[in-house]
Design an enzyme around this catalytic site. Sequence first.
Site, PDB file in Angstrom:
ATOM      1  N   GLU A 137      -3.568 -13.638   1.439  1.00 48.51           N
ATOM      2  CA  GLU A 137      -3.939 -12.776   2.564  1.00 48.51           C
ATOM      3  C   GLU A 137      -5.414 -12.953   2.893  1.00 48.51           C
ATOM      4  O   GLU A 137      -5.809 -13.116   4.039  1.00 48.51           O
ATOM      5  CB  GLU A 137      -3.658 -11.311   2.230  1.00 48.51           C
ATOM      6  CG  GLU A 137      -4.080 -10.358   3.357  1.00 48.51           C
ATOM      7  CD  GLU A 137      -3.837  -8.897   3.019  1.00 48.51           C
ATOM      8  OE1 GLU A 137      -3.903  -8.553   1.833  1.00 48.51           O
ATOM      9  OE2 GLU A 137      -3.597  -8.111   3.952  1.00 48.51           O
TER      10      GLU A 137
ATOM     11  N   SER B 260       3.033  -3.531   8.747  1.00 50.81           N
ATOM     12  CA  SER B 260       3.219  -4.015  10.113  1.00 50.81           C
ATOM     13  C   SER B 260       4.532  -4.761  10.207  1.00 50.81           C
ATOM     14  O   SER B 260       4.971  -5.427   9.265  1.00 50.81           O
ATOM     15  CB  SER B 260       2.046  -4.879  10.576  1.00 50.81           C
ATOM     16  OG  SER B 260       1.708  -5.803   9.604  1.00 50.81           O
TER      17      SER B 260
ATOM     18  N   SER C  62       0.824  -1.221   0.000  1.00 57.53           N
ATOM     19  CA  SER C  62       0.000   0.000   0.000  1.00 57.53           C
ATOM     20  C   SER C  62       0.849   1.258   0.000  1.00 57.53           C
ATOM     21  O   SER C  62       1.927   1.296   0.578  1.00 57.53           O
ATOM     22  CB  SER C  62      -0.876   0.038   1.256  1.00 57.53           C
ATOM     23  OG  SER C  62      -1.832  -0.976   1.234  1.00 57.53           O
TER      24      SER C  62
END
Lengths: 387, 387, 350, 350
Positions: free
Chosen positions: A226, A143, A111
Amino acid sequence: MNEAEIKERVAAFLGEHDPGGDRLAFLRARFDAGLAWVWFPEGLGGLGASRDLQQVVERELADTPQINGGVQGIGLGMAAPTILAFGTEEQKRRFLRPLWTGEEIWCQLFSEPGAGSDLATLGTRALRDGDEWVVDGQKVWTSGAHHSRWAILVTRTDPEVPKHRGMTYFICDMKAPGVEVRPLRQITGEAEFNEVFLTGVRLPDDLRLGAVGDGWRVARTTLMNERVAIGGAPVRRGGGMVAAVLEAWRERPELRTHELHQRLLSLWVEAEVTRLSGARLREQLVAGQPGPEGSGMKLSFAKLNQALSGFDVEFRRDLGYDDWTFRRSENVDFYGRGPGYRYLRAKGNSIEGGTSEILRNIISERVLGLPSEPRVDKDVPWKDLPR
Amino acid sequence: MNEAEIKERVAAFLGEHDPGGDRLAFLRARFDAGLAWVWFPEGLGGLGASRDLQQVVERELADTPQINGGVQGIGLGMAAPTILAFGTEEQKRRFLRPLWTGEEIWCQLFSEPGAGSDLATLGTRALRDGDEWVVDGQKVWTSGAHHSRWAILVTRTDPEVPKHRGMTYFICDMKAPGVEVRPLRQITGEAEFNEVFLTGVRLPDDLRLGAVGDGWRVARTTLMNERVAIGGAPVRRGGGMVAAVLEAWRERPELRTHELHQRLLSLWVEAEVTRLSGARLREQLVAGQPGPEGSGMKLSFAKLNQALSGFDVEFRRDLGYDDWTFRRSENVDFYGRGPGYRYLRAKGNSIEGGTSEILRNIISERVLGLPSEPRVDKDVPWKDLPR
Amino acid sequence: MTLLYSEVEEELRAAVRGLLADRCPPAAVLERVESEPYDLDLWKTLAGEIGVAGLLVPEELGGAGASASEAAVVLEELGRGVAPVPFLTSSVLATQALLPTRDALLGELAEGRRTAALAVSFVASPYQPSRGASVWLDGGRVCGTVTGVAGADVADVLLVPVGGELYEVEGAAVAVVPSFDLTRPVATVTFERATARRVGACDLAGVLRFAAGLLASEQLGVAEWCLDTTLAYVKERHQFARPIGSFQAIKHRLADLWLDVVRARAAARGAASDTSAVSVAVAQSWNAAVAVHAAEEALQLHGGIGMTWEHPVHLYLKRAKATEMALGTPGDHREALASLVDVPAPEGGQ
Amino acid sequence: MTLLYSEVEEELRAAVRGLLADRCPPAAVLERVESEPYDLDLWKTLAGEIGVAGLLVPEELGGAGASASEAAVVLEELGRGVAPVPFLTSSVLATQALLPTRDALLGELAEGRRTAALAVSFVASPYQPSRGASVWLDGGRVCGTVTGVAGADVADVLLVPVGGELYEVEGAAVAVVPSFDLTRPVATVTFERATARRVGACDLAGVLRFAAGLLASEQLGVAEWCLDTTLAYVKERHQFARPIGSFQAIKHRLADLWLDVVRARAAARGAASDTSAVSVAVAQSWNAAVAVHAAEEALQLHGGIGMTWEHPVHLYLKRAKATEMALGTPGDHREALASLVDVPAPEGGQ
């Protein structure tokens, strides 16, 4: 290979390796014995066996040292299947073993501030320079970036062609000069995620995954893995977020009202039918008939989590919050924290890993077969797209 | 012209015409005195006065013979303003007076089976033949067609140009050969509406309203007047559909449950804030500051009517229905009929006169200024449109 | 009764909005919330120069002698700015409690020279006015605790309702707790035999009802900011080479949200011009929910950026969610309507 | 316990679906509803040849000895076809009432030679089993009235529960009333000292609970037809030169509806494989609402054509809305869950 044979293998392995010895040595040996992920090929931590058999291995090895599914999540769930599918032999041998043992942690650089739902519009540039690539751009919502050794990275290598065609996928060295990781604070007060700034980062061409220009296809493999991972864990009746609310409800009779009672009953029912759907989905998977229902589970759980956590705050009539301190939380902890935190954090459930809007698009087109909208971005060179 | 002057005019008119005499003669005289619609020009039933003054006239003439707002609704609300805006002098003189007195009833031939929300795609053909036009096609959802003398009609006269440009607007003679009216039965069991089949209907060119090819602009004038008319009537607090439900609620304590109580309270509040919005909107109109809120009133009322009538059926737990006989009801009678009828009929509220989906499009684009979707039908000749 | 804004109200709005835009836009609020949320300089200007502090105080007592309608317009703007100033707590709640006593303190509050707080829990309601409070008199001194008090930390004067009477109390302990709403933190106020001056009689339920009616205007302001900011964002943010505001699902949601806000405006105006129990209950139950819904939609439609601390939308979400509980929940207000407008509960229930 | 369909169930489904497609598609149902809604020829084939009437009857009593799961699959298909046959009323409700008595009548019902109805109101529920009924014994004869009885008009045998016992009654007056659900009309049944044979004990609440659990499968079928038919329509219907199913607002609504239906399927399977009070209450409260919502969305998304008598969607809307009330409303079932799963009501209430 069948269940009995697998059990034999595990027994033989345990005969040779003491689970009470060095943890890392044990995990490395387990990988080398093909008992890491049995459906991977031999030599790469697997045995080329059926995926169902993994649960047999897990059961047999339940009392031995375990890998860390939390911090290794991106590596195991997203990087590994992608490397397996698109990596060179050398890449597979280099990366899969320390990825699985947890010696090397992975993160995901997908992203960007300008490319969220429309990931394919991303603009982080990679320019070829001899045997190297020079990468410049900004990634977000990463993350674990601050303790990652490697990242999976999608870049734009050709701005002159339509957006889906000009991307290339890399393994990014997070220790390379020019990689800067900054914590990204969320509305909960904490920083679970990071922004990653890439400035003149040089990556050798042998860190490229898949062909030049084929990055979108590689990225789709990652993303498919995912979506499977999110929202699939079994819960017991009345468990999960509903349990946290029910506990308060039972303990605080003086706060109950008829209005809240009716809402809670409705939410309880919704949680229960959602739980049943999940159970049914898992039965289908076991029976080898995966249904399209999976696409909807994340959407349902996001809505439920948000409704339940909002209910919880209102029920308790507590204007306090547990802690606004800027913290580096490593994961979402719905149950160890206060209702205010749960309410705020659950807002992310309908955004992270595909917004609920995008999931509804996907369901309507891929499951229900509804026609897509008129597209204005398919045939336009990336550089000419309106933004 | 001000209020006092208008009152004088009315007094003078009443001095000359006995309201107790022949009803039709009185209405014709009222028209000729310019007291039909005071904002229309002199000679056409008006005085060229401000529209607000009409309420003064209505108050002064409240006890005299009245026109029939129900059966004349389409004529008064839609045909008249369109004829006024686009008619020739001759057309205005010919049609407006009997339209207003009710001697001639009007209906509207707009919607077609293939052209509902997308009215501009309509396909009823009008072909020029000397001084006449020959019309072929099918219209639907025509209320009052079976006792109408005239209709406002939109046709396709040029299929070779994009859809908005190839339409022409006519006044249709409902007594002409080739006009066939068939009742259209609804889910309530009744037929409020009709289908109208037009087969080789010949209309003289002097029944054309507006220029050839200008039909869409003329039709928009008609439709703008329709939307203003829907959902604007004042209600008292707790009135309207909510009153019907409350009456049952108060009379049948044995049927009450906490769940229904909470839902009813929510609906009561929604009805009340919607009522307040309507009141506020009317205050704005009176103050000469019409707000965009009007666009939302029909949407709100449709939703409320549907929720309340659905609640009502469930509350009463009555599996009966009052009457399934095929009837020619002249209008929507929510309050004289059973809860089952109300439930079914209210389903039409979010479809007739612009679906709730179209209204949301209109609000988002015209009120909120959101960009339109990519259009695929703007520049394609009508005949080449996918359907 | 009118549901429109008067010219005077529009001027007042313009003055407040201009000042806030200049002195504390949302980004500035965000910067200060973790150190000193209240902006007392701003409050001085608002209270003294624009004169909002005295709106509800009669002219003969040193105020502007305005009505609830004007105060409501100020609250709309303060909501729109999530402005950290003690208008609602001092100039509405405390002032309204003081009004029947005609105490001289009113003049000081009206001029903005002093700021007061009413020591009631912000989650107390007209239907349960002592929720969160346990206070009593002991030989003319006040003892006990009130939790969740808004505005106490910036008040010069604490007014404490005890047994139908209002006391001005000195020497209370005010401990701010980490608050969900960063822009209006709450405190636990403790009295240990605190010196008290009896000011007069206090109809606490009535005061809370009045404030609840006006809170609906603050909630309207919060909802309006959320709607406006989201509209601006979706017009500008592109994904798939289109502004995301051109996607029909988003357009329809925003049209529905707009309709909710339109009705919240009518409800807020209704409660401001007619402060009866019915109007207040209608406005609070509708507007509290609309504010939360608007803030939640705003966050969702902002996507990832809405989840970040750096974007101010979370301040609005927190304010909206906190005021959902404040002065009665939507459910409390609807429950009250059951008897107010004769929608009786099931028999044997309640 | 499994939530999947077995192979046997899928074969049964195929047989029923094939027969209905052949003999009574929705258009054919529409044609007959105003004259003779029940299609008894069809019922003969279904009951006798496919053997659905005896599914719940043990083999030793002349039935198929199947479980609730198989009956549920039949109900899904009958719901999907709004099929006017007395399966739910005779082969589920009446049969389940008879089962503990092992009465010889069961064999006749199982073979489809006779059809029975249980004289209870269709709006009775496990929680209020005598709603709509007022019957008593007078010297061994049955007196009184039951309103809203489904299936009575096509029943050869009327079974009447009176005071915990089940009676087979002759000579009742059955008066069909104009019914909201055209495909399953209800009747008022009156007994004037009617001759009665005592059949055995009857746990009426248990029978109603069992039937309520299976009704969830019929509701699933109704919802599925509505969703499927709407999907087909929006793919084909063009407005603005696009299939209306390409508009995002419609796509998102259908995605949400699909998710509701997916969960209704899991709930129906849950109640079919575990007929406990909790499973039944969950399935009924969810599925009743989903069926109504699906039918309402279907009507709206069909636009004008959906409002016409000639399109069958209204048959489904009427069926869905009627079954929302049947055997307990969603609210009744949720209320029951409060004690079943320990979500206690406010104290002092209830």
